[in-house]
Design a protein around this motif. Structure first.
Motif, mmCIF file in Angstrom:
data_model
loop_
_atom_site.group_PDB
_atom_site.id
_atom_site.type_symbol
_atom_site.label_atom_id
_atom_site.label_comp_id
_atom_site.label_asym_id
_atom_site.label_seq_id
_atom_site.Cartn_x
_atom_site.Cartn_y
_atom_site.Cartn_z
ATOM 1 N N CYS A 1 42.015 28.045 14.917
ATOM 2 C CA CYS A 1 42.121 28.919 16.090
ATOM 3 C C CYS A 1 40.918 29.862 16.127
ATOM 4 N N LEU A 2 40.362 30.039 17.318
ATOM 5 C CA LEU A 2 39.175 30.899 17.453
ATOM 6 C C LEU A 2 39.497 32.356 17.149
ATOM 7 N N ASP A 3 40.737 32.762 17.372
ATOM 8 C CA ASP A 3 41.120 34.156 17.106
ATOM 9 C C ASP A 3 41.464 34.412 15.644
ATOM 10 N N GLY B 1 44.056 37.071 13.582
ATOM 11 C CA GLY B 1 44.458 38.048 14.593
ATOM 12 C C GLY B 1 44.957 37.417 15.879
ATOM 13 N N CYS B 2 45.230 36.128 15.878
ATOM 14 C CA CYS B 2 45.672 35.440 17.087
ATOM 15 C C CYS B 2 47.025 35.991 17.530
ATOM 16 N N GLN C 1 50.563 33.527 17.385
ATOM 17 C CA GLN C 1 51.025 32.930 16.131
ATOM 18 C C GLN C 1 52.448 32.395 16.248
#
Length: 438
Positions: free
Chosen positions: A420-422, A425-426, A429
Motif C-alpha cells: 500500500c502506498l500509504d 498510516g493507511c 486498514q
C-alpha cells in the motif's frame, strides 16, 4: 431350455419368465423339487447348506441371463430406467451423508483428517476451530496435534459431484472457505494450556509486614537476610507497620506479591520495569530471566496468538494480514518464543537498542507492585520479566512480519500483492477488500 434338475409339467411347454423365476425360487429354497421322469412334485430331504449356496448362486445367474435374453417392452424399459435412477439417487444420498463434515454438517469441502483419531472435517472448519481456542479433535475431543489433508476423501467427493453435481456446496461458501484454508496445508492443533500453579501465598496481617523467606535464621534456603523483618506474632514491639512503606532491603515480588529480600541469591530484577522477583513463590514465573531465555506471558503457542486480541491491534485491525501471518506461522511451526527471540536480536543490533521502547513508557505500571527508578536510557538491559517480554513482542511483531515476508518463504498469492502506498498510516486498514489487494 429349463435349467438342469428342473422338469416342467407337459402342459407348460413354453414357460414365461414369471413362472420360471417362481420355480427357480422354489428350487433354491430346498423345500420341493421336480424329479426326473415324474410330472408331479415330490418331497425330498433338504440339501446341505453348502450345496444350497452354490445352487442358489448358479440359479440366480441363469435367471439373470434368461431375463436379459428376453425382449422387454417400452413400459418395462421405462420401469427399469426409473429403478436405476432411484437406486443411484439413494446411493448419492447415502454417500453424501457419509461424507458430511462433523462441524458444519454439510458435504465436506477440502477435507482434512485429524491424527490419530481419523475424524475428518472441512479444512476451513478446523482452522476456525483452532482460532476459537480448540485444543483437541472437534468430534471426539481426543488429544490431537496434527491435521493432514486427505486425498482419498477428496477423490470420493469428486466422484460424488461428478455423478450428482447438484450436491456441490454454494459458491459463496466455497469462496469463503478458500480464504480461510489453503488446499494441501497441514495444520497443527495447539496443546491444551495448563493452568498456572498457585503461588504459596503467606498469611498477611493487614497492619504489619510479614518476614520474608530469608529473614528467619536457619531457613531452608541457606541464606539469612541482613536486615530481617520482625515477626509481628513473636515480636510485636519491633514489627514493621504497613503504613511505613516497604521495609529496608526488601520489596514485593512482581508475580506472587510476597515480600522478598533484594540481595537474596534467589531474587532478580527486571531491567525494564525495575520490579523485583523472589524466585521462590513460583520458580518458573517469579523470575526476571536473561533476555533471550524469557517467555512472553500468555503466549505459549499459536493458539494463544489466535486468541490474543492485541495481535490484531498491532496490525491496526487488518484481519487479512493477521490471518496470512497466522497461517504462515502454522505452516512453518514457529512459536511466539521464536519470534520474540528474533525481535530482541534485531533490537540489539540497532544503534539505540531499547531506548525507543523506554521512551514510549511501555513498561510502566504493568505490575500490581511498585518498581524502582529507571537508571536511564543508556542503562544496560540484560534481564526481563514475562510481562515486559510480552510488551517487546507486541511492539516488534509487525516489523518482524515485514522482515519475514522478505525472506521469500511465502506463497505467490501473498507475495504478488503490492504494498500500500500509504504504508502503516493507511486509513483503510480495516477495509477487508483493500486489505486483500495490498
Amino acid at each position: 431350455m429349463p435349467p438342469d434338475g428342473l422338469r416342467l409339467p407337459p402342459e407348460q411347454s413354453s414357460p414365461t419368465p414369471g413362472s420360471l423365476f417362481s420355480a427357480l425360487l422354489s428350487d433354491m429354497s430346498g423345500s420341493r423339487s421336480y424329479t426326473s421322469g415324474s410330472t408331479g412334485a415330490t418331497l425330498k430331504r433338504r440339501a446341505s447348506p453348502s450345496f444350497e449356496d452354490v445352487q442358489a448362486e448358479t440359479s440366480r445367474k441363469r435367471v439373470k441371463d434368461n431375463l436379459q435374453d428376453t425382449p422387454v417392452s417400452g413400459n418395462e424399459a421405462a420401469v427399469q430406467a426409473a429403478t436405476a435412477t432411484i437406486n443411484s439417487g439413494a446411493l448419492a444420498n447415502e454417500l453424501e451423508q457419509e461424507l458430511q463434515c462433523a462441524c458444519c454438517s454439510a458435504l465436506v469441502y477440502r477435507p482434512v483428517v485429524v491424527v490419530p483419531c481419523q475424524h475428518f472435517f472441512c479444512g476451513s472448519c478446523v482452522v476456525m476451530w483452532i482460532r476459537n481456542g480448540g485444543t483437541n479433535c472437534p468430534a471426539c475431543r481426543g488429544l490431537s496435534s496434527i491435521v493432514t489433508p486427505s486425498r482419498a476423501l477428496q477423490t470420493m467427493v469428486d466422484v460424488l459431484l461428478r455423478h450428482a453435481p447438484d450436491r456441490v456446496r454454494p459458491a459463496n461458501e466455497r469462496i469463503q472457505a478458500d480464504e480461510i484454508y489453503r488446499t494441501g496445508v497441514s495444520l497443527r492443533i495447539p496443546s491444551p494450556r495448563q493452568a498456572s500453579p498457585e503461588p504459596s501465598l503467606q498469611p498477611r496481617n493487614v497492619n504489619y509486614v510479614q518476614p520474608c523467606p530469608h529473614c528467619t535464621a536457619g531457613n531452608q534456603y541457606g541464606w539469612v537476610c541482613p536486615q530481617p523483618i520482625a515477626d509481628p506474632e513473636v515480636n510485636p514491639d519491633h514489627a514493621w507497620h504497613t503504613e511505613d512503606g516497604t521495609p529496608p532491603g526488601h520489596a514485593y515480588c512482581g508475580n506472587c506479591e510476597n515480600i522478598l529480600a533484594l540481595t537474596a541469591p534467589t531474587s532478580t530484577r527486571c531491567d525494564f520495569c525495575q520490579v523485583s522477583f523472589c524466585g521462590i513463590g513460583i520458580p518458573t514465573r517469579c523470575v526476571a530471566a536473561p533476555l533471550l531465555m524469557q517467555h512472553p506471558h500468555g503466549l505459549s503457542d499459536i493458539g494463544d496468538l489466535i486468541q490474543c486480541g492485541e495481535i490484531y491491534d498491532c496490525f491496526d485491525s487488518n484481519t487479512v494480514e493477521v490471518d496470512i501471518m497466522l497461517d504462515y506461522l502454522t505452516a512453518q511451526r514457529l512459536t511466539p518464543k521464536h519470534i520474540y527471540r528474533e525481535i530482541v536480536a534485531y533490537i540489539q543490533t540497532q544503534p539505540r537498542q531499547f531506548a525507543p521502547l523506554i521512551e514510549l513508557d511501555l513498561f510502566q505500571d504493568i505490575h500490581n507492585v511498585a518498581g524502582g527508578i529507571d537508571p536511564g536510557l543508556s542503562a544496560p538491559r540484560s534481564r526481563i520479566c514475562r510481562l515486559c517480554a510480552t510488551e517487546v513482542f507486541l511492539w516488534g511483531l509487525r516489523d518482524w512480519w515485514v522482515r519475514e515476508r522478505r525472506k521469500g518463504f511465502l506463497e505467490e498469492y501473498v507475495t504478488r500483492r503490492p504494498d500500500c502506498l500509504d504504508g502503516s498510516g493507511c486509513p483503510r486498514q480495516k477495509d477487508h477488500g483493500h486489505a486483500k489487494e495490498c
